[in-house]
Design a protein around this motif. Structure first.
Motif, PDB file in Angstrom:
ATOM      1  N   LYS A 130      -3.379   0.522  -3.681  1.00  0.00           N
ATOM      2  CA  LYS A 130      -4.443   0.768  -2.711  1.00  0.00           C
ATOM      3  C   LYS A 130      -5.246  -0.489  -2.424  1.00  0.00           C
ATOM      4  CE  LYS A 130      -3.509   5.030  -2.105  1.00  0.00           C
ATOM      5  NZ  LYS A 130      -2.808   5.384  -0.910  1.00  0.00           N
ATOM      6  N   HIS A 131      -5.558  -0.657  -1.155  1.00  0.00           N
ATOM      7  CA  HIS A 131      -6.392  -1.772  -0.715  1.00  0.00           C
ATOM      8  C   HIS A 131      -7.660  -1.208  -0.102  1.00  0.00           C
ATOM      9  CE1 HIS A 131      -3.054  -4.545  -1.289  1.00  0.00           C
ATOM     10  NE2 HIS A 131      -2.288  -3.724  -0.605  1.00  0.00           N
ATOM     11  N   GLU A 132      -8.755  -1.853  -0.399  1.00  0.00           N
ATOM     12  CA  GLU A 132     -10.025  -1.467   0.191  1.00  0.00           C
ATOM     13  C   GLU A 132      -9.989  -1.801   1.683  1.00  0.00           C
ATOM     14  OE1 GLU A 132     -14.449  -2.900  -0.714  1.00  0.00           O
ATOM     15  OE2 GLU A 132     -13.268  -2.494  -2.524  1.00  0.00           O
TER      16      GLU A 132
ATOM     17  N   GLU B 196       0.828  -1.203   0.000  1.00  0.00           N
ATOM     18  CA  GLU B 196       0.000   0.000   0.000  1.00  0.00           C
ATOM     19  C   GLU B 196       0.866   1.258   0.000  1.00  0.00           C
ATOM     20  OE1 GLU B 196      -3.750   1.904   2.368  1.00  0.00           O
ATOM     21  OE2 GLU B 196      -3.758  -0.200   1.765  1.00  0.00           O
TER      22      GLU B 196
END
Length: 110
Positions: free
Chosen positions: A68-70, A63
């Motif tokens: 990007k990670h939810e 990240e």
């Protein structure tokens, strides 16, 4: 990406859970004054926490590199679980020293 983060979270939880089992076994050994075995259990627990921590760190580094990670409640739970287990390991590691010293004093008074 959601499935990937869930898989990482489950990996963290799995290894943290394994570490907790070894820590509990270490406490059992301490109670039976088997301090060498208690330390071995703590070494095994440490290896499991390192595997969990590696999975977490790789995700955080990913990240930080822009991937990007939810938000995942499961991943947050996994991180919380890992932190708790690391604290339990620190306490157990200190207690084995304390119990061993107490055992020596009781069993071999000067």
């Amino acid at each position: 990406m959601t499935e990937e983060i869930s898989q990482v979270a489950m990996k963290i939880i799995l290894h943290a859970g394994n570490a907790r089992t070894f820590i509990m076994e270490s406490f059992q050994c301490m109670g039976e004054e088997q301090f060498t075995e208690a330390r071995e259990k703590l070494k095994e627990a440490k290896q499991e926490t390192l595997l969990a921590h590696k999975a977490q760190t790789e995700t955080i580094q990913s990240e930080a590199q822009g991937n990007k990670h939810e938000f995942s409640l499961l991943f947050a739970h996994a991180q919380d679980t890992l932190m708790t287990i690391m604290s339990e390991w620190n306490i157990a590691n200190q207690l084995v020293k304390v119990f061993e010293q107490m055992s020596k004093r009781i069993n071999h008074p000067q």
